[in-house]
Scaffold this active site. Structure first.
Site, short mmCIF file in Angstrom:
data_model
loop_
_atom_site.label_atom_id
_atom_site.label_comp_id
_atom_site.label_asym_id
_atom_site.label_seq_id
_atom_site.Cartn_x
_atom_site.Cartn_y
_atom_site.Cartn_z
N LYS A 1 0.67 -1.16 -0.03
CA LYS A 1 0.21 0.05 0.23
C LYS A 1 0.98 1.35 0.03
CE LYS A 1 -4.08 -2.06 2.49
NZ LYS A 1 -4.98 -2.18 3.29
N TYR B 1 -12.58 -2.41 -3.65
CA TYR B 1 -13.13 -2.53 -2.38
C TYR B 1 -14.55 -2.63 -2.11
CZ TYR B 1 -8.41 -2.22 0.16
OH TYR B 1 -7.23 -2.44 0.68
N ASN C 1 -2.10 0.08 6.85
CA ASN C 1 -1.53 -1.18 7.33
C ASN C 1 -0.44 -1.92 6.43
OD1 ASN C 1 -3.63 -1.97 5.64
ND2 ASN C 1 -4.62 -3.40 7.01
N HIS D 1 -1.98 -5.44 1.72
CA HIS D 1 -3.29 -6.17 1.63
C HIS D 1 -3.24 -7.73 1.09
CE1 HIS D 1 -7.72 -7.12 0.20
NE2 HIS D 1 -6.98 -7.42 -0.67
N GLU E 1 -9.62 -10.86 -7.46
CA GLU E 1 -8.72 -9.54 -7.39
C GLU E 1 -7.63 -9.84 -8.30
OE1 GLU E 1 -7.60 -9.56 -3.14
OE2 GLU E 1 -9.49 -8.99 -2.39
P1 CMP Z 1 -7.38 -4.68 3.88
O1 CMP Z 1 -6.96 -5.86 4.24
O2 CMP Z 1 -6.61 -4.00 2.69
O3 CMP Z 1 -9.09 -4.47 3.33
C1 CMP Z 1 -9.83 -3.29 3.84
C2 CMP Z 1 -9.10 -2.43 4.43
O4 CMP Z 1 -9.94 -1.50 5.16
C3 CMP Z 1 -8.30 -2.90 5.72
O5 CMP Z 1 -7.06 -3.58 4.82
C4 CMP Z 1 -7.85 -1.74 6.50
O6 CMP Z 1 -6.75 -1.06 6.14
C5 CMP Z 1 -9.01 -0.86 6.16
N1 CMP Z 1 -9.98 -0.53 7.45
C6 CMP Z 1 -9.87 0.76 8.07
N2 CMP Z 1 -10.78 0.74 9.13
C7 CMP Z 1 -11.02 -0.55 9.04
C8 CMP Z 1 -12.01 -1.32 10.34
N3 CMP Z 1 -12.32 -0.84 11.39
N4 CMP Z 1 -11.96 -2.68 10.00
C9 CMP Z 1 -11.38 -3.46 9.04
N5 CMP Z 1 -10.74 -2.57 8.19
C10 CMP Z 1 -10.47 -1.42 8.00
#
Ligand code: CMP
Length: 134
Positions: free
Chosen positions: A10, A50, A113, A116, A127
């Site tokens: 990311k 998403y 984070n 993904h 995906e």
């Molecule tokens: P990712 O695994 O890329 O999939 C969805 C993303 O939403 C997740 O990582 C997080 O970076 C983001 N996100 C932000 N807030 C939340 C939340 N409360 N719960 C889950 N995902 C979140």
């Protein structure tokens, strides 16, 4: 079973030049980087990628974020690649991720984070198709 899954480095991790570290971490854990490319997507493309989160409060923010800078999209290949990638990246919230996982080591927050990973074989196919077969 040999599988393919999608991983995204990311914007926060690309910005901090973590691409090589993350790629070699995968290789060390026996996930081969089968395909990869550096791209920047639009907010509309992020919204499509998403779309399963479209009812969530964080959706708007999430789409803005993923389209905010370059990302590296990768097809990883290996034995049980989907579950293995999920184990390697760790919990969504870096503060709850196990020690030695990518998100624990590099993640900044639940939004930033760093990586993904597809959460099922079915979603991995969708995906991969999204980024590589359009
Ligand atoms: P990712 O695994 O890329 O999939 C969805 C993303 O939403 C997740 O990582 C997080 O970076 C983001 N996100 C932000 N807030 C939340 C939340 N409360 N719960 C889950 N995902 C979140």
């Amino acid at each position: 079973m040999t599988e393919q899954t999608l991983s995204i480095i990311k914007p926060d991790a690309v910005e901090r030049n973590l691409e090589d570290k993350i790629k070699s971490f995968y290789e060390k854990k026996n996930l081969k980087i089968f395909k990869h490319k550096k791209i920047q997507i639009t907010k509309d493309e992020a919204a499509e990628f998403y779309r399963i989160h479209q009812t969530k409060a964080f959706y708007e923010n999430l789409c803005n974020y993923l389209s905010s800078g370059p990302i590296i999209v990768m097809v990883l290949e290996g034995e049980n690649a989907v579950i293995k990638n999920r184990e390697i990246i760790g919990a969504t919230d870096p503060s709850k991720a196990n020690i030695g996982t990518l998100r624990q080591m590099y993640g900044i927050s639940i939004d930033k984070n760093s990586v993904h990973g597809s959460d099922s074989l079915e979603n991995a196919k969708t995906e991969i198709e999204f980024f590589f077969n359009k």
